[in-house]
Design an enzyme around this catalytic site. Structure first.
Site, PDB file in Angstrom:
ATOM      1  N   GLY A  15      24.675  18.759  43.124  1.00 26.63           N
ATOM      2  CA  GLY A  15      24.285  17.793  44.147  1.00 26.63           C
ATOM      3  C   GLY A  15      22.778  17.695  44.362  1.00 26.63           C
ATOM      4  N   LYS A  16      21.993  18.115  43.385  1.00 30.27           N
ATOM      5  CA  LYS A  16      20.533  18.045  43.513  1.00 30.27           C
ATOM      6  C   LYS A  16      20.061  16.605  43.637  1.00 30.27           C
ATOM      7  CE  LYS A  16      19.732  19.970  39.547  1.00 30.27           C
ATOM      8  NZ  LYS A  16      21.128  20.100  39.080  1.00 30.27           N
ATOM      9  N   GLU A  84      14.581  15.807  38.008  1.00 26.16           N
ATOM     10  CA  GLU A  84      14.569  16.451  36.683  1.00 26.16           C
ATOM     11  C   GLU A  84      13.208  17.057  36.347  1.00 26.16           C
ATOM     12  OE1 GLU A  84      17.406  16.721  35.267  1.00 26.16           O
ATOM     13  OE2 GLU A  84      18.599  14.926  35.627  1.00 26.16           O
ATOM     14  N   GLN A  86      12.402  19.903  35.588  1.00 25.39           N
ATOM     15  CA  GLN A  86      12.398  20.896  34.495  1.00 25.39           C
ATOM     16  C   GLN A  86      11.892  20.303  33.186  1.00 25.39           C
ATOM     17  OE1 GLN A  86      15.247  19.620  35.768  1.00 25.39           O
ATOM     18  NE2 GLN A  86      16.541  18.928  34.089  1.00 25.39           N
TER      19      GLN A  86
HETATM   20  P1  ADP Z   1      23.078  17.211  40.079  1.00 18.45           P
HETATM   21  O1  ADP Z   1      21.887  16.317  40.119  1.00 18.45           O
HETATM   22  O2  ADP Z   1      22.828  18.565  40.687  1.00 18.45           O
HETATM   23  O3  ADP Z   1      23.652  17.343  38.693  1.00 18.45           O
HETATM   24  P2  ADP Z   1      24.504  15.071  41.435  1.00 18.45           P
HETATM   25  O4  ADP Z   1      23.924  14.866  42.793  1.00 18.45           O
HETATM   26  O5  ADP Z   1      24.137  14.105  40.362  1.00 18.45           O
HETATM   27  O6  ADP Z   1      24.228  16.597  40.977  1.00 18.45           O
HETATM   28  O7  ADP Z   1      26.091  15.044  41.500  1.00 18.45           O
HETATM   29  C1  ADP Z   1      26.809  15.762  42.478  1.00 18.45           C
HETATM   30  C2  ADP Z   1      28.245  15.241  42.470  1.00 18.45           C
HETATM   31  O8  ADP Z   1      28.903  15.634  41.271  1.00 18.45           O
HETATM   32  C3  ADP Z   1      29.090  15.827  43.553  1.00 18.45           C
HETATM   33  O9  ADP Z   1      28.950  15.115  44.753  1.00 18.45           O
HETATM   34  C4  ADP Z   1      30.512  15.670  42.980  1.00 18.45           C
HETATM   35  O10 ADP Z   1      31.031  14.389  43.298  1.00 18.45           O
HETATM   36  C5  ADP Z   1      30.296  15.682  41.478  1.00 18.45           C
HETATM   37  N1  ADP Z   1      30.768  16.884  40.801  1.00 18.45           N
HETATM   38  C6  ADP Z   1      31.289  16.907  39.569  1.00 18.45           C
HETATM   39  N2  ADP Z   1      31.591  18.158  39.196  1.00 18.45           N
HETATM   40  C7  ADP Z   1      31.261  18.983  40.198  1.00 18.45           C
HETATM   41  C8  ADP Z   1      31.322  20.405  40.405  1.00 18.45           C
HETATM   42  N3  ADP Z   1      31.798  21.244  39.471  1.00 18.45           N
HETATM   43  N4  ADP Z   1      30.860  20.900  41.575  1.00 18.45           N
HETATM   44  C9  ADP Z   1      30.386  20.055  42.519  1.00 18.45           C
HETATM   45  N5  ADP Z   1      30.306  18.713  42.380  1.00 18.45           N
HETATM   46  C10 ADP Z   1      30.736  18.162  41.236  1.00 18.45           C
HETATM   47  P1  TMP Z   2      21.548  17.309  36.264  1.00 18.45           P
HETATM   48  O1  TMP Z   2      21.025  18.629  36.783  1.00 18.45           O
HETATM   49  O2  TMP Z   2      21.118  16.159  37.096  1.00 18.45           O
HETATM   50  O3  TMP Z   2      23.014  17.346  36.041  1.00 18.45           O
HETATM   51  O4  TMP Z   2      20.837  17.031  34.870  1.00 18.45           O
HETATM   52  C1  TMP Z   2      20.440  18.056  34.008  1.00 18.45           C
HETATM   53  C2  TMP Z   2      19.964  17.488  32.688  1.00 18.45           C
HETATM   54  O5  TMP Z   2      19.393  18.551  31.922  1.00 18.45           O
HETATM   55  C3  TMP Z   2      21.067  16.895  31.822  1.00 18.45           C
HETATM   56  O6  TMP Z   2      20.574  15.752  31.111  1.00 18.45           O
HETATM   57  C4  TMP Z   2      21.364  17.986  30.814  1.00 18.45           C
HETATM   58  C5  TMP Z   2      20.050  18.672  30.656  1.00 18.45           C
HETATM   59  N1  TMP Z   2      20.098  20.114  30.364  1.00 18.45           N
HETATM   60  C6  TMP Z   2      19.272  20.642  29.361  1.00 18.45           C
HETATM   61  O7  TMP Z   2      18.554  19.909  28.699  1.00 18.45           O
HETATM   62  N2  TMP Z   2      19.305  21.999  29.120  1.00 18.45           N
HETATM   63  C7  TMP Z   2      20.078  22.867  29.845  1.00 18.45           C
HETATM   64  O8  TMP Z   2      20.040  24.087  29.594  1.00 18.45           O
HETATM   65  C8  TMP Z   2      20.917  22.314  30.886  1.00 18.45           C
HETATM   66  C9  TMP Z   2      21.777  23.203  31.710  1.00 18.45           C
HETATM   67  C10 TMP Z   2      20.894  20.935  31.108  1.00 18.45           C
HETATM   68 MG    MG Z   3      20.676  15.297  38.778  1.00 20.90          MG
END
Ligand code: ADP
Ligand code: TMP
Ligand code: MG
Ligand code: ZN
Length: 184
Positions: A15-16, A84, A86
């Site tokens: 949820g970031k 993002e 990172q």
């Molecule tokens: P992030 O940027 O950290 O990847 P997002 O804000 O894009 O997260 O997405 C968060 C959403 O992903 C949650 O609100 C939920 O609907 C969905 N989701 C899918 N898989 C999971 C999981 N394993 N745990 C929590 N949320 C999840």
């Molecule tokens: P998210 O945190 O919004 O889900 O997106 C993470 C992005 O980073 C996604 O495109 C996948 C990528 N990723 C890497 O490149 N290396 C890693 O080790 C991990 C965990 C994710």
């Molecule tokens: Mg994200």
């Protein structure tokens, strides 16, 4: 008055991006000027939007280098949002400290750890400078508990920088991460 730095970190699906977008909405509702940025490498959904896994989105400038942020800002912004982090070089720290000095609030989100359990340096550095660090958790894909702190890669490809979603990664807790790695 100095701006403040808020950092949102955690594994994938924690949820970031959603939390970052909820801060965008606060500035939007307050009719305050802001701009959002993301690394251009992240073309997952769209080059010019920050998009969460549940598909909320906000317009964002794709950048290759941190200093592009200075060129894009018009001087009337009250806040800057960056997703993002990172994938952005460590120089981002100098840009952000400068913005804060000018009274601009900066909200950043990104992965703290790679699927190999290594830190992402830009995130680590900014965690040091942040006024507030929000550490998010995901639901562990294996045991179903709300303790997911690390991302696990489900495909055979060691690339530590590899854009993707459910096609490549799940979020798991420490214990399930250990079990999955022992199985290999
Ligand atoms: P992030 O940027 O950290 O990847 P997002 O804000 O894009 O997260 O997405 C968060 C959403 O992903 C949650 O609100 C939920 O609907 C969905 N989701 C899918 N898989 C999971 C999981 N394993 N745990 C929590 N949320 C999840
Ligand atoms: P998210 O945190 O919004 O889900 O997106 C993470 C992005 O980073 C996604 O495109 C996948 C990528 N990723 C890497 O490149 N290396 C890693 O080790 C991990 C965990 C994710
Ligand atoms: Mg994200
Ligand atoms: Zn688990």
């Amino acid at each position: 008055k100095s701006g403040r730095l808020v950092l949102i970190v955690g594994p994938m699906y924690s949820g970031k991006t959603s939390e970052l977008l909820s801060y965008v909405e606060i500035y939007h509702l307050g009719k305050k000027n802001y701009k959002a940025f993301k690394p251009s490498i992240d073309n997952r959904y769209d080059e010019t939007f920050i998009v969460s896994h549940n598909n909320t989105r906000v317009k964002a400038y794709p950048i290759k280098e941190p200093k592009e942020i200075f060129k894009i800002l018009e001087g009337n912004e009250k806040a800057v949002f960056i997703d993002e982090i990172q994938f952005i070089s460590e120089e981002l720290k100098d840009i952000i400290l400068n913005l804060i000095d000018k009274g601009i609030d900066v909200f950043c989100s990104g992965l703290d750890l790679s699927f190999k359990n290594n830190i992402f340096p830009t995130t680590s550095i900014l965690m040091g400078y942040a006024d507030e660090v929000i550490k998010k958790k995901a639901v562990c894909h294996e045991c179903g508990e709300y303790t997911g702190t690390i991302s696990y890669k489900t495909i055979e490809n060691g690339g530590e920088i590899d854009i993707g979603g459910f096609d490549k990664y799940i979020a798991v807790c420490r214990d399930c991460y250990k079990k999955l790695n022992e199985k290999q």
